[in-house]
Design a protein around this motif. Sequence first.
Motif, PDB file in Angstrom:
ATOM      1  N   ALA A  22       0.853  -1.193   0.000  1.00 21.95           N
ATOM      2  CA  ALA A  22       0.000   0.000   0.000  1.00 21.95           C
ATOM      3  C   ALA A  22       0.884   1.235   0.000  1.00 21.95           C
ATOM      4  CB  ALA A  22      -0.931   0.004   1.206  1.00 21.95           C
TER       5      ALA A  22
ATOM      6  N   TRP B  83       0.709   5.896   0.516  1.00 27.05           N
ATOM      7  CA  TRP B  83      -0.050   7.107   0.814  1.00 27.05           C
ATOM      8  C   TRP B  83       0.019   8.038  -0.395  1.00 27.05           C
ATOM      9  CZ3 TRP B  83      -3.269   8.283   4.723  1.00 27.05           C
ATOM     10  CH2 TRP B  83      -3.241   7.458   5.854  1.00 27.05           C
ATOM     11  N   LYS B  84      -1.132   8.425  -0.902  1.00 25.69           N
ATOM     12  CA  LYS B  84      -1.199   9.419  -1.973  1.00 25.69           C
ATOM     13  C   LYS B  84      -1.231  10.782  -1.285  1.00 25.69           C
ATOM     14  CE  LYS B  84      -3.674  10.434  -6.270  1.00 25.69           C
ATOM     15  NZ  LYS B  84      -4.829  10.048  -7.124  1.00 25.69           N
TER      16      LYS B  84
ATOM     17  N   GLU C 138      -4.239  10.371   1.278  1.00 29.68           N
ATOM     18  CA  GLU C 138      -5.210   9.286   1.305  1.00 29.68           C
ATOM     19  C   GLU C 138      -4.469   7.960   1.202  1.00 29.68           C
ATOM     20  OE1 GLU C 138      -8.036   9.815  -1.779  1.00 29.68           O
ATOM     21  OE2 GLU C 138      -8.907  11.631  -0.917  1.00 29.68           O
TER      22      GLU C 138
ATOM     23  N   GLU D 129      -3.786   4.375   0.009  1.00 32.67           N
ATOM     24  CA  GLU D 129      -4.073   3.602  -1.191  1.00 32.67           C
ATOM     25  C   GLU D 129      -3.679   2.146  -0.982  1.00 32.67           C
ATOM     26  OE1 GLU D 129      -3.777   5.798  -5.422  1.00 32.67           O
ATOM     27  OE2 GLU D 129      -1.875   5.640  -4.355  1.00 32.67           O
TER      28      GLU D 129
ATOM     29  N   LEU E 191      -2.979  -1.265  -2.491  1.00 25.09           N
ATOM     30  CA  LEU E 191      -2.630  -1.770  -3.822  1.00 25.09           C
ATOM     31  C   LEU E 191      -2.617  -3.291  -3.862  1.00 25.09           C
ATOM     32  CD1 LEU E 191       0.400   0.657  -4.386  1.00 25.09           C
ATOM     33  CD2 LEU E 191      -1.981   1.002  -5.108  1.00 25.09           C
TER      34      LEU E 191
END
Length: 258
Positions: free
Chosen positions: A191, A193-194, A214, A216, A218
């Motif tokens: 995962a 972080w955006k 946010e 994310e 994956l």
Amino acid sequence: MKKPLILVTNDDGITAPGLRALISYMKEIGDVVVVAPDSPQSGMGHAITIDNTLYSKKVMIDLEDEKTEEYSCSGTPADCVKLALQELLSRKPDICVSGINHGSNSSINVIYSGTMSAAIEAGIEGIPAIGFSLCDYNWDADFSHAKNEIQKIVREALTNGIPTGVVLNVNIPKLEKKQLKGIKICRQARANWKEKFDKRTSPSGKDYYWLTGEFELLDKGEDTDEWALSNGFVSVVPTQFDLTAHHVIQTINNWNLN
């Protein structure tokens, strides 16, 4: 038989409700010594204090408990463990537990976690260590629903040991006690972080920034910590602090470097 000596620490500070809950759970298992930051240190990762002085003092947070030794430390979570092992404890602890963190440390969050870095510091010193986190950022979060699971994991670690070079990253979903489905051994989910910075201007005209983002996910695997937490399980990820990508060594050896 002598009770096990349990070192308890955290990154939210020595007065944090999650730490106070963990102390009470550990006192039912062994003798407890607490060394924790004197102020919140979330997101500090494995930072240590090298350009400033460290201070520590004996404190009494729980006035009804005169037996448990507690120390506040001006440094980071990793500093707390270093100081505990080198200066404050009379003998090597049988286990170190860190937390209970107010908020998740699953997936990529483990990289930034002060909670886990305290546990990792103990692991580096050859001490079995576990970081505990609850997926609830509220200061008044209810930690009691996972008491049995937390104690079970610690007792099993004391009985069986934790392999050298490994610490356990335990995350607890925000659920009612009757909704918990059990404990699942997992891998860390892939995962990210955006992230973005919220740029603002102060009254004096200077620019400043707030980091926002946010999460994310994956990874669609059903063997991950994120899947376990989303499906009502306490996740346990064996985490290693040897960061070598062993499977890539041969690939890099094939480069024309010599």
